[in-house]
Write a protein that holds these residues in place. Structure first.
Motif, PDB file in Angstrom:
ATOM      1  N   ILE A  50      28.623  36.454  29.236  1.00 24.11           N
ATOM      2  CA  ILE A  50      29.263  36.370  27.925  1.00 24.11           C
ATOM      3  C   ILE A  50      29.309  37.767  27.318  1.00 24.11           C
ATOM      4  CG2 ILE A  50      29.077  35.480  25.568  1.00 24.11           C
ATOM      5  CD1 ILE A  50      27.884  32.955  26.680  1.00 24.11           C
ATOM      6  N   LEU A  51      30.508  38.155  26.891  1.00 25.15           N
ATOM      7  CA  LEU A  51      30.730  39.436  26.227  1.00 25.15           C
ATOM      8  C   LEU A  51      31.200  39.172  24.805  1.00 25.15           C
ATOM      9  CD1 LEU A  51      32.913  41.154  28.986  1.00 25.15           C
ATOM     10  CD2 LEU A  51      30.434  41.353  28.688  1.00 25.15           C
ATOM     11  N   PHE A  52      30.947  40.118  23.918  1.00 27.02           N
ATOM     12  CA  PHE A  52      31.414  40.011  22.542  1.00 27.02           C
ATOM     13  C   PHE A  52      32.437  41.103  22.283  1.00 27.02           C
ATOM     14  CE2 PHE A  52      27.238  38.109  22.687  1.00 27.02           C
ATOM     15  CZ  PHE A  52      27.447  36.917  22.022  1.00 27.02           C
ATOM     16  N   GLU A  53      33.449  40.774  21.500  1.00 29.68           N
ATOM     17  CA  GLU A  53      34.494  41.750  21.203  1.00 29.68           C
ATOM     18  C   GLU A  53      33.884  43.018  20.615  1.00 29.68           C
ATOM     19  OE1 GLU A  53      37.208  40.887  17.998  1.00 29.68           O
ATOM     20  OE2 GLU A  53      35.690  39.732  16.967  1.00 29.68           O
ATOM     21  N   SER A  60      37.726  43.526  32.336  1.00 30.53           N
ATOM     22  CA  SER A  60      38.228  44.147  33.569  1.00 30.53           C
ATOM     23  C   SER A  60      37.149  44.995  34.234  1.00 30.53           C
ATOM     24  CB  SER A  60      39.472  44.985  33.293  1.00 30.53           C
ATOM     25  OG  SER A  60      39.192  46.004  32.367  1.00 30.53           O
ATOM     26  N   ARG A  61      36.325  45.666  33.440  1.00 29.22           N
ATOM     27  CA  ARG A  61      35.244  46.479  34.023  1.00 29.22           C
ATOM     28  C   ARG A  61      34.186  45.591  34.671  1.00 29.22           C
ATOM     29  NH1 ARG A  61      34.417  50.319  37.086  1.00 29.22           N
ATOM     30  NH2 ARG A  61      32.440  51.361  36.849  1.00 29.22           N
ATOM     31  N   VAL A  62      33.889  44.445  34.075  1.00 31.83           N
ATOM     32  CA  VAL A  62      32.934  43.509  34.685  1.00 31.83           C
ATOM     33  C   VAL A  62      33.407  43.117  36.074  1.00 31.83           C
ATOM     34  CG1 VAL A  62      31.970  41.179  34.570  1.00 31.83           C
ATOM     35  CG2 VAL A  62      32.016  42.593  32.523  1.00 31.83           C
ATOM     36  N   PHE A  63      34.689  42.766  36.202  1.00 36.37           N
ATOM     37  CA  PHE A  63      35.201  42.351  37.510  1.00 36.37           C
ATOM     38  C   PHE A  63      35.231  43.508  38.500  1.00 36.37           C
ATOM     39  CE2 PHE A  63      36.950  38.627  35.182  1.00 36.37           C
ATOM     40  CZ  PHE A  63      36.242  37.669  35.893  1.00 36.37           C
ATOM     41  N   GLU A  64      35.489  44.714  38.026  1.00 38.26           N
ATOM     42  CA  GLU A  64      35.414  45.880  38.921  1.00 38.26           C
ATOM     43  C   GLU A  64      33.998  46.049  39.461  1.00 38.26           C
ATOM     44  OE1 GLU A  64      36.792  49.366  36.872  1.00 38.26           O
ATOM     45  OE2 GLU A  64      38.738  48.471  36.456  1.00 38.26           O
ATOM     46  N   LEU A  65      33.019  45.889  38.594  1.00 40.43           N
ATOM     47  CA  LEU A  65      31.628  46.068  38.999  1.00 40.43           C
ATOM     48  C   LEU A  65      31.147  44.962  39.935  1.00 40.43           C
ATOM     49  CD1 LEU A  65      30.141  47.250  35.602  1.00 40.43           C
ATOM     50  CD2 LEU A  65      30.477  48.639  37.659  1.00 40.43           C
ATOM     51  N   ILE A  66      31.561  43.721  39.684  1.00 40.58           N
ATOM     52  CA  ILE A  66      31.061  42.644  40.543  1.00 40.58           C
ATOM     53  C   ILE A  66      31.774  42.602  41.891  1.00 40.58           C
ATOM     54  CG2 ILE A  66      30.197  41.250  38.639  1.00 40.58           C
ATOM     55  CD1 ILE A  66      32.595  39.430  38.936  1.00 40.58           C
ATOM     56  N   LYS A  67      32.894  43.316  42.036  1.00 37.31           N
ATOM     57  CA  LYS A  67      33.518  43.445  43.352  1.00 37.31           C
ATOM     58  C   LYS A  67      32.563  44.108  44.332  1.00 37.31           C
ATOM     59  CE  LYS A  67      38.089  44.490  42.075  1.00 37.31           C
ATOM     60  NZ  LYS A  67      39.260  45.310  42.280  1.00 37.31           N
ATOM     61  N   GLU A  68      31.673  44.944  43.797  1.00 42.77           N
ATOM     62  CA  GLU A  68      30.722  45.671  44.618  1.00 42.77           C
ATOM     63  C   GLU A  68      29.551  44.799  45.067  1.00 42.77           C
ATOM     64  OE1 GLU A  68      29.689  49.064  42.246  1.00 42.77           O
ATOM     65  OE2 GLU A  68      31.789  49.599  41.973  1.00 42.77           O
ATOM     66  N   ILE A  69      29.503  43.537  44.607  1.00 46.68           N
ATOM     67  CA  ILE A  69      28.451  42.597  44.995  1.00 46.68           C
ATOM     68  C   ILE A  69      29.120  41.507  45.828  1.00 46.68           C
ATOM     69  CG2 ILE A  69      26.609  41.091  44.177  1.00 46.68           C
ATOM     70  CD1 ILE A  69      26.711  42.669  41.512  1.00 46.68           C
ATOM     71  N   VAL A  77      33.570  34.879  33.169  1.00 47.10           N
ATOM     72  CA  VAL A  77      33.315  35.846  32.104  1.00 47.10           C
ATOM     73  C   VAL A  77      33.952  35.274  30.843  1.00 47.10           C
ATOM     74  CG1 VAL A  77      33.678  38.189  31.264  1.00 47.10           C
ATOM     75  CG2 VAL A  77      33.280  37.794  33.705  1.00 47.10           C
ATOM     76  N   ILE A  78      33.119  35.107  29.826  1.00 48.61           N
ATOM     77  CA  ILE A  78      33.587  34.562  28.558  1.00 48.61           C
ATOM     78  C   ILE A  78      33.509  35.667  27.514  1.00 48.61           C
ATOM     79  CG2 ILE A  78      33.097  32.901  26.714  1.00 48.61           C
ATOM     80  CD1 ILE A  78      31.939  31.061  28.902  1.00 48.61           C
ATOM     81  N   GLU A  91      37.802  33.841  35.318  1.00 45.78           N
ATOM     82  CA  GLU A  91      36.985  33.371  36.428  1.00 45.78           C
ATOM     83  C   GLU A  91      37.310  34.125  37.701  1.00 45.78           C
ATOM     84  OE1 GLU A  91      35.572  29.119  38.283  1.00 45.78           O
ATOM     85  OE2 GLU A  91      37.110  29.167  36.772  1.00 45.78           O
ATOM     86  N   LYS A  92      36.264  34.524  38.401  1.00 43.85           N
ATOM     87  CA  LYS A  92      36.423  35.149  39.716  1.00 43.85           C
ATOM     88  C   LYS A  92      36.094  34.088  40.757  1.00 43.85           C
ATOM     89  CE  LYS A  92      34.421  38.152  43.084  1.00 43.85           C
ATOM     90  NZ  LYS A  92      33.204  38.715  43.611  1.00 43.85           N
ATOM     91  N   GLN A  93      37.011  33.902  41.688  1.00 45.56           N
ATOM     92  CA  GLN A  93      36.774  33.026  42.826  1.00 45.56           C
ATOM     93  C   GLN A  93      37.219  33.742  44.071  1.00 45.56           C
ATOM     94  OE1 GLN A  93      38.815  29.326  42.374  1.00 45.56           O
ATOM     95  NE2 GLN A  93      37.398  28.559  40.856  1.00 45.56           N
ATOM     96  N   GLN A  94      36.436  33.629  45.097  1.00 45.63           N
ATOM     97  CA  GLN A  94      36.798  34.230  46.371  1.00 45.63           C
ATOM     98  C   GLN A  94      37.018  33.104  47.365  1.00 45.63           C
ATOM     99  OE1 GLN A  94      34.230  37.378  47.546  1.00 45.63           O
ATOM    100  NE2 GLN A  94      34.855  37.264  49.674  1.00 45.63           N
ATOM    101  N   ILE A  95      38.231  33.034  47.894  1.00 46.28           N
ATOM    102  CA  ILE A  95      38.611  31.961  48.812  1.00 46.28           C
ATOM    103  C   ILE A  95      39.177  32.593  50.067  1.00 46.28           C
ATOM    104  CG2 ILE A  95      40.139  29.984  49.126  1.00 46.28           C
ATOM    105  CD1 ILE A  95      40.041  29.678  46.034  1.00 46.28           C
TER     106      ILE A  95
END
Length: 106
Positions: A50-53, A60-69, A77-78, A91-95
């Motif tokens: 959860i992020l706050f404005e 977008s930065r959260v998803f960039e960082l979690i690509k590395e995991i 991400v809310i 939502e990130k989903q890997q299929i």
């Protein structure tokens, strides 16, 4: 659930509200830098962030960082926008898609 909070009264209220739920494991961090955030995600492996404005960390930065995991295949991400009483969810989903019908089914 990992809350990235800045310490505002609104942030604290949301944390308090969510911690009342018995079936939720809620932890919070203050964003200091990308490396520390990535370590928290790796350690806690939350299903939801959860992020706050207005915070230092954007969706977008959260998803960039979690690509590395690589083993973290799903995460929501809310973002809470207090001024407009709006909640945005990403939502990130890997299929694995070896056939075109997998893509079409999405």
């Amino acid at each position: 659930m990992l809350i990235v909070a800045g310490g505002s009264l609104f942030d604290e209220g949301i944390k308090s509200l969510l911690r009342r739920e018995r079936d939720l494991e809620v932890t919070s961090v203050s964003y200091t830098d990308d490396s520390a955030f990535s370590q928290e995600v790796l350690l806690k492996q939350p299903e939801v962030v959860i992020l706050f404005e207005g915070g230092s960390l954007g969706v977008s930065r959260v998803f960039e960082l979690i690509k590395e995991i690589p083993h973290l295949v799903a995460m929501r991400v809310i973002t809470i926008l207090s001024d407009s009483s709006t909640i945005e969810m990403y939502e990130k989903q890997q299929i694995s898609a070896s056939r075109s019908d997998t893509l079409l089914a999405l």
